[in-house]
Design a protein around this motif. Structure first.
Motif, mmCIF file in Angstrom:
data_model
loop_
_atom_site.group_PDB
_atom_site.id
_atom_site.type_symbol
_atom_site.label_atom_id
_atom_site.label_comp_id
_atom_site.label_asym_id
_atom_site.label_seq_id
_atom_site.Cartn_x
_atom_site.Cartn_y
_atom_site.Cartn_z
ATOM 1 N N GLY A 84 37.671 44.124 58.524
ATOM 2 C CA GLY A 84 39.132 44.353 58.506
ATOM 3 C C GLY A 84 39.781 44.970 57.330
ATOM 4 N N ALA A 85 41.178 45.157 57.465
ATOM 5 C CA ALA A 85 41.309 45.314 55.953
ATOM 6 C C ALA A 85 40.868 45.282 54.355
ATOM 7 N N LEU A 86 41.213 43.807 54.716
ATOM 8 C CA LEU A 86 40.745 43.541 52.873
ATOM 9 C C LEU A 86 38.683 44.508 52.665
ATOM 10 N N ASP A 87 38.346 43.969 54.026
ATOM 11 C CA ASP A 87 36.802 44.389 53.688
ATOM 12 C C ASP A 87 36.778 46.421 53.651
ATOM 13 N N ARG A 88 37.512 47.030 54.077
ATOM 14 C CA ARG A 88 38.219 48.066 53.961
ATOM 15 C C ARG A 88 37.879 48.653 52.869
ATOM 16 N N HIS A 89 39.424 48.335 51.965
ATOM 17 C CA HIS A 89 39.014 48.768 51.282
ATOM 18 C C HIS A 89 39.181 47.491 50.526
ATOM 19 N N ARG A 90 38.272 46.865 49.852
ATOM 20 C CA ARG A 90 37.713 46.484 49.092
ATOM 21 C C ARG A 90 38.632 45.649 48.032
ATOM 22 N N VAL A 91 39.706 45.246 49.369
ATOM 23 C CA VAL A 91 40.662 44.455 48.056
ATOM 24 C C VAL A 91 40.131 43.005 47.520
ATOM 25 N N LEU A 92 40.053 42.466 46.459
ATOM 26 C CA LEU A 92 40.034 41.777 45.531
ATOM 27 C C LEU A 92 38.218 42.253 44.381
ATOM 28 N N ALA A 93 38.389 43.103 44.661
ATOM 29 C CA ALA A 93 36.893 43.403 44.252
ATOM 30 C C ALA A 93 37.244 44.676 42.522
ATOM 31 N N SER A 94 38.381 44.256 42.160
ATOM 32 C CA SER A 94 38.795 44.950 41.057
ATOM 33 C C SER A 94 40.153 43.428 40.297
ATOM 34 N N ARG A 95 39.679 42.428 41.147
ATOM 35 C CA ARG A 95 40.993 41.578 40.452
ATOM 36 C C ARG A 95 40.136 41.268 39.248
ATOM 37 N N THR A 96 41.538 41.182 38.646
ATOM 38 C CA THR A 96 40.985 40.638 36.685
ATOM 39 C C THR A 96 41.948 38.935 36.613
ATOM 40 N N VAL A 97 41.802 38.643 35.300
ATOM 41 C CA VAL A 97 42.428 37.644 34.853
ATOM 42 C C VAL A 97 44.085 37.606 35.170
ATOM 43 N N ALA A 98 44.555 36.438 35.556
ATOM 44 C CA ALA A 98 46.417 36.443 35.229
ATOM 45 C C ALA A 98 46.996 36.828 33.457
ATOM 46 N N ALA A 99 47.643 37.628 33.855
ATOM 47 C CA ALA A 99 48.448 37.094 32.540
ATOM 48 C C ALA A 99 48.823 36.055 32.530
ATOM 49 N N GLU A 100 49.099 35.650 31.128
ATOM 50 C CA GLU A 100 49.849 33.593 30.910
ATOM 51 C C GLU A 100 50.462 34.088 30.763
ATOM 52 N N GLY A 101 51.905 33.150 31.387
ATOM 53 C CA GLY A 101 53.207 33.596 30.824
ATOM 54 C C GLY A 101 53.883 31.913 31.797
ATOM 55 N N ARG A 102 54.661 32.202 32.013
ATOM 56 C CA ARG A 102 55.812 30.962 32.402
ATOM 57 C C ARG A 102 56.829 30.892 33.512
ATOM 58 N N TRP A 103 56.706 30.475 34.114
ATOM 59 C CA TRP A 103 57.891 30.913 35.295
ATOM 60 C C TRP A 103 59.139 29.990 35.172
ATOM 61 N N MET A 104 60.151 30.948 35.052
ATOM 62 C CA MET A 104 61.529 30.186 35.146
ATOM 63 C C MET A 104 62.216 29.982 36.551
ATOM 64 N N LEU A 105 62.908 29.464 37.009
ATOM 65 C CA LEU A 105 63.776 29.572 38.431
ATOM 66 C C LEU A 105 65.120 29.523 37.169
ATOM 67 N N GLY A 106 65.736 30.509 39.267
ATOM 68 C CA GLY A 106 66.980 31.125 38.958
ATOM 69 C C GLY A 106 67.270 32.497 38.006
ATOM 70 N N TYR A 107 68.507 32.312 38.581
ATOM 71 C CA TYR A 107 69.509 34.153 38.429
ATOM 72 C C TYR A 107 69.241 33.975 36.613
ATOM 73 N N SER A 108 70.059 33.788 36.035
ATOM 74 C CA SER A 108 70.579 33.839 35.103
ATOM 75 C C SER A 108 68.835 34.082 33.631
ATOM 76 N N TRP A 109 68.933 34.771 33.283
ATOM 77 C CA TRP A 109 67.942 34.961 31.900
ATOM 78 C C TRP A 109 68.969 35.625 30.585
#
Length: 330
Positions: A155-180
């Motif tokens: 499938g598409a994931l196989d053909r393009h080797r998706v995930l083969a270059s996956r790295t660790v997620a950057a640390e941070g925090r999520w804030m819900l809402g429009y304002s910042w």
């Protein structure tokens, strides 16, 4: 490694089972074998099923009587024509390890968790191909038929080797809402097709996959429209909404939800491969993105917005599809 053998008409087959144990961040558990690493493999003993062997593999390696997940893939590796060896059949099952369990396994030396993008570096080519194909099947909710570690119907994931270059997620925090307090430095878009799936861009040059995104600004919704047009040749509807921000230090990335209207033909750029445009469910998007640091809270927020504000259906897990380079109206 010894394996169970079953007599066939022309030859003998050896049976193994492998548990593809993953941590919450997508890393795959491998067990130390001297100076090398290997998958959680187990020969299938006489009188037991491949699933029974998977249970035994988890018990032997983790010390806990755990139940493996569903079957992800079945691989057939035939003996070389010039040999009289046996063909090998491998059943691969899924498995999940909590963050706490991962820490215990690593501290006890029972496992080392490796990013999918590093499998090629620590495993023989056949095993890395086999595990990557199983990870794709896990994301898509399918069972993959393999020969020598390669999908018979890629499938598409196989053909393009998706995930083969996956790295660790950057640390941070999520804030819900429009304002910042400040101007978002970046923007990323959850761009919804009518069936409830979202657009992802895969870069063949880097192997990375992510939501369309780029430089932010005082008006993230306008910035996203420009980013979508330039990076994906996508036209968005006017009903867009900033629903939160991902914060890392003093920088903020605004997350914007919008509808896709038209995905136009890709325009070739000099000395750069054209991006691969994929459609995936929001849950699959989170699993496939390399370092976007999408939290569970952000995923739930954007799905709620899609249902309540955009009145879009919930997309069932299915194979990820590729939008052709010629584009089209969604």
């Amino acid at each position: 490694m010894p394996t169970r053998t079953t007599s066939g008409i022309d030859q003998v087959h050896s049976l193994q089972t492998v548990v593809v144990l993953t941590a919450p961040d997508g890393r795959v558990a491998l067990r130390p074998a001297g100076e090398h690493l290997e998958p959680f493999a187990m020969p299938v003993s006489s009188g037991e099923s491949p699933h029974d062997a998977a249970v035994r593999a988890l018990l032997g390696q983790t010390g806990h009587d755990a139940v493996p997940g569903r079957l992800l893939a079945v691989d057939w590796t035939a003996p070389a024509p010039e040999t009289t060896g046996s063909a090998e059949i491998v059943h691969l099952y899924g498995g999940e390890a909590t963050a706490a369990r991962r820490a215990e396994l690593e501290a006890g030396g029972q496992a080392r968790f490796v990013a999918p993008g590093d499998l090629d570096k620590v495993l023989p080519p056949r095993w890395s191909r086999l595990l990557l194909a199983a990870l794709h099947a896990r994301v898509e909710g399918t069972v993959t038929e393999l020969e020598h570690g390669r999908p018979r119907h890629p499938g598409a994931l196989d053909r393009h080797r998706v995930l083969a270059s996956r790295t660790v997620a950057a640390e941070g925090r999520w804030m819900l809402g429009y304002s910042w307090d400040g101007t978002p430095t970046h923007v990323r878009g959850w761009l919804f097709a009518p069936d409830g799936r979202v657009l992802l861009l895969h870069d063949p040059a880097t192997g990375r996959t992510g939501l369309p995104g780029g430089v932010g600004g005082e008006d993230p919704m306008m910035a996203l429209g420009a980013v979508a047009a330039t990076t994906a040749q996508a036209t968005l509807s006017q009903d867009r909404e900033v629903f939160g921000h991902h914060l890392i230090g003093d920088e903020a990335t605004a997350s914007v939800a919008a509808r896709l209207r038209v995905v136009g033909p890709l325009v070739p750029a000099p000395c750069a491969p054209m991006p691969i445009r994929l459609l995936a469910t929001p849950e699959q998007a989170r699993e496939l993105m390399p370092d976007a640091a999408v939290t569970h809270s952000e995923l739930q927020a954007v799905m709620h917005l899609a249902h309540s504000e955009f009145e879009l259906p919930t997309a069932d897990r299915r194979p990820v599809t590729e939008i052709p380079s010629t584009g089209g109206v969604l």
